[in-house]
Design a protein around this motif. Structure first.
Motif, PDB file in Angstrom:
ATOM      1  N   THR A   8      30.260  83.939 -16.802  1.00 55.75           N
ATOM      2  CA  THR A   8      29.761  84.730 -15.673  1.00 55.75           C
ATOM      3  C   THR A   8      30.388  84.264 -14.366  1.00 55.75           C
ATOM      4  O   THR A   8      30.911  85.071 -13.585  1.00 55.75           O
ATOM      5  N   LEU A   9      30.356  82.965 -14.120  1.00 54.76           N
ATOM      6  CA  LEU A   9      30.893  82.429 -12.867  1.00 54.76           C
ATOM      7  C   LEU A   9      32.415  82.537 -12.826  1.00 54.76           C
ATOM      8  O   LEU A   9      32.997  82.749 -11.748  1.00 54.76           O
ATOM      9  N   ALA A  10      33.058  82.411 -13.979  1.00 50.92           N
ATOM     10  CA  ALA A  10      34.520  82.512 -14.016  1.00 50.92           C
ATOM     11  C   ALA A  10      34.976  83.907 -13.617  1.00 50.92           C
ATOM     12  O   ALA A  10      35.949  84.068 -12.868  1.00 50.92           O
ATOM     13  N   TYR A  11      34.286  84.921 -14.116  1.00 54.30           N
ATOM     14  CA  TYR A  11      34.687  86.296 -13.791  1.00 54.30           C
ATOM     15  C   TYR A  11      34.203  86.700 -12.402  1.00 54.30           C
ATOM     16  O   TYR A  11      34.949  87.339 -11.641  1.00 54.30           O
TER      17      TYR A  11
ATOM     18  N   GLN B 217      19.606  77.356 -13.068  1.00 50.82           N
ATOM     19  CA  GLN B 217      20.324  76.485 -12.146  1.00 50.82           C
ATOM     20  C   GLN B 217      20.703  75.143 -12.773  1.00 50.82           C
ATOM     21  O   GLN B 217      21.728  74.549 -12.417  1.00 50.82           O
ATOM     22  N   ASP B 218      19.892  74.663 -13.701  1.00 48.84           N
ATOM     23  CA  ASP B 218      20.134  73.343 -14.288  1.00 48.84           C
ATOM     24  C   ASP B 218      21.119  73.367 -15.459  1.00 48.84           C
ATOM     25  O   ASP B 218      21.510  72.301 -15.962  1.00 48.84           O
ATOM     26  N   VAL B 219      21.509  74.551 -15.894  1.00 41.07           N
ATOM     27  CA  VAL B 219      22.440  74.656 -17.015  1.00 41.07           C
ATOM     28  C   VAL B 219      23.840  74.256 -16.568  1.00 41.07           C
ATOM     29  O   VAL B 219      24.324  74.710 -15.528  1.00 41.07           O
ATOM     30  N   LYS B 220      24.482  73.388 -17.357  1.00 38.73           N
ATOM     31  CA  LYS B 220      25.856  72.995 -17.076  1.00 38.73           C
ATOM     32  C   LYS B 220      26.800  74.008 -17.727  1.00 38.73           C
ATOM     33  O   LYS B 220      26.708  74.276 -18.917  1.00 38.73           O
ATOM     34  N   ALA B 221      27.688  74.559 -16.934  1.00 40.34           N
ATOM     35  CA  ALA B 221      28.584  75.600 -17.431  1.00 40.34           C
ATOM     36  C   ALA B 221      29.772  75.007 -18.177  1.00 40.34           C
ATOM     37  O   ALA B 221      30.428  74.080 -17.699  1.00 40.34           O
ATOM     38  N   SER B 222      30.046  75.548 -19.366  1.00 33.84           N
ATOM     39  CA  SER B 222      31.182  75.082 -20.152  1.00 33.84           C
ATOM     40  C   SER B 222      31.483  76.079 -21.266  1.00 33.84           C
ATOM     41  O   SER B 222      30.559  76.664 -21.841  1.00 33.84           O
ATOM     42  N   PRO B 223      32.752  76.244 -21.620  1.00 31.93           N
ATOM     43  CA  PRO B 223      33.090  77.084 -22.767  1.00 31.93           C
ATOM     44  C   PRO B 223      32.887  76.355 -24.089  1.00 31.93           C
ATOM     45  O   PRO B 223      32.923  76.959 -25.154  1.00 31.93           O
TER      46      PRO B 223
ATOM     47  N   ASP C 229      31.954  68.969 -24.504  1.00 32.04           N
ATOM     48  CA  ASP C 229      31.954  68.467 -23.125  1.00 32.04           C
ATOM     49  C   ASP C 229      30.727  67.641 -22.789  1.00 32.04           C
ATOM     50  O   ASP C 229      30.818  66.640 -22.068  1.00 32.04           O
ATOM     51  N   PHE C 230      29.560  68.057 -23.298  1.00 28.26           N
ATOM     52  CA  PHE C 230      28.309  67.409 -22.895  1.00 28.26           C
ATOM     53  C   PHE C 230      27.506  66.824 -24.048  1.00 28.26           C
ATOM     54  O   PHE C 230      26.440  66.255 -23.835  1.00 28.26           O
ATOM     55  N   GLY C 231      27.985  66.971 -25.272  1.00 31.31           N
ATOM     56  CA  GLY C 231      27.250  66.466 -26.427  1.00 31.31           C
ATOM     57  C   GLY C 231      26.031  67.284 -26.766  1.00 31.31           C
ATOM     58  O   GLY C 231      25.145  66.819 -27.495  1.00 31.31           O
TER      59      GLY C 231
ATOM     60  N   ILE D 282      23.850  75.704 -25.955  1.00 28.18           N
ATOM     61  CA  ILE D 282      25.301  75.944 -26.005  1.00 28.18           C
ATOM     62  C   ILE D 282      25.610  77.368 -25.557  1.00 28.18           C
ATOM     63  O   ILE D 282      26.542  77.610 -24.779  1.00 28.18           O
ATOM     64  N   ARG D 283      24.797  78.318 -26.029  1.00 24.75           N
ATOM     65  CA  ARG D 283      24.996  79.716 -25.628  1.00 24.75           C
ATOM     66  C   ARG D 283      24.776  79.884 -24.130  1.00 24.75           C
ATOM     67  O   ARG D 283      25.537  80.586 -23.453  1.00 24.75           O
ATOM     68  N   ALA D 284      23.732  79.230 -23.609  1.00 23.20           N
ATOM     69  CA  ALA D 284      23.435  79.335 -22.176  1.00 23.20           C
ATOM     70  C   ALA D 284      24.568  78.741 -21.343  1.00 23.20           C
ATOM     71  O   ALA D 284      24.938  79.287 -20.291  1.00 23.20           O
ATOM     72  N   SER D 285      25.133  77.648 -21.804  1.00 28.08           N
ATOM     73  CA  SER D 285      26.230  77.015 -21.092  1.00 28.08           C
ATOM     74  C   SER D 285      27.445  77.941 -21.020  1.00 28.08           C
ATOM     75  O   SER D 285      28.094  78.059 -19.968  1.00 28.08           O
TER      76      SER D 285
END
Length: 265
Positions: free
Chosen positions: A173-176, A144-150, A155-157, A164-167
């Motif tokens: 996952t959420l995009a699809y 839940q605490d992971v910030k989503a980004s490609p 984006d987050f430093g 990075i992989r988790a993000s």
């Protein structure tokens, strides 16, 4: 010499096509391989994996590499439906004979592996997955605490490769899925697929990569409870799918070839 036909349309409404790679000595007995490319359902294209198409054809497989609908414009189950539509088109096309279903095998890279599993459960094609993600609902719940980004670094430093992989995992996952609701994500989970016709399966996974090995092991336990056998090959390191593909093409194709050979005996 490999002969290539580019962008043979299998879905006119969506303008989706497949590239076909013919081995030099194609006959009515030639084995057929479907390769599902990866890209997190966000990106990727059949033309990007031309090299593996040539490699498969040089190994004697008539190879089909289809495109499919991508997110975020298209949500689950769009790409999954495209995969089934492609198989139906292939079986009814001039590229196959009436009994060719027994000659078809699959390899899927990354989320292409997820789609290959979906198809394998319905058609029984011998299948190899390269780092195919299999768990979404529980993974999202636990992160839940992971910030989503490609691109989490930009984006987050973030500099930790695991973060990075988790993000990215959360992002695609959420995009699809098009939702973070558990009931939607559970339908995307491989454990929710119909595996009534599942045949021989080989899964490749690195020890520490984008697709968590723990989720692959949980999926294998799930299949084992249903009396489905799986051959697992765990690769040292962080490589994901196409990162190690060239080193494991021979093992993958040998598994598929030997499986077809045994089925005919």
């Amino acid at each position: 010499m490999v002969v290539i036909k580019n962008n043979i349309i299998y879905d006119e409404n969506k303008e989706l096509g497949a590239d076909i790679y013919y081995p030099n000595d194609t006959t009515s007995e030639t084995k057929i391989l479907i390769f599902w490319h990866g890209g997190g359902w966000l990106r990727g294209d059949k033309k990007d994996v031309k090299k593996v198409g040539v490699d498969f054809a040089n190994a004697g497989f008539m190879t089909f590499i289809p495109n499919y609908s991508l997110a975020p414009a298209n949500h689950f189950p769009a790409a999954h439906d495209d995969a089934l539509h492609f198989v139906e088109w292939l079986l009814n096309s001039d590229y196959t004979d009436h009994d060719d279903i027994k000659n078809i095998v699959q390899i899927g890279a990354s989320v292409g592996g997820t789609m290959a599993l979906y198809v394998a459960g319905k058609y029984g094609f011998p299948t190899v997955t390269w780092s195919g993600p299999v768990e979404y609902a529980n993974w999202i719940k636990q992160h839940q605490d992971v910030k989503a980004s490609p691109q989490a670094k930009q984006d987050f430093g973030i500099t930790d490769p695991a973060q990075i992989r988790a993000s990215f995992y959360k992002y695609f996952t959420l995009a699809y899925a098009g939702s973070d609701k558990a009931d939607v994500l559970q339908k995307l989970d491989a454990q929710s697929y119909d595996f009534s016709k599942l045949g021989k399966l080989m899964m490749l996974n690195s020890t520490d990569e984008l697709t968590p090995l723990s989720t692959t092991l949980d999926f294998i336990k799930f299949l084992a409870k249903e009396n489905h056998g799986v051959q697992l090959l765990v690769i040292p390191g962080h490589g994901h799918a196409m990162d190690y593909s060239q080193d494991y093409i021979d093992e993958s194709l040998d598994f598929l070839y030997q499986t077809i050979k045994r089925q005919k005996q």
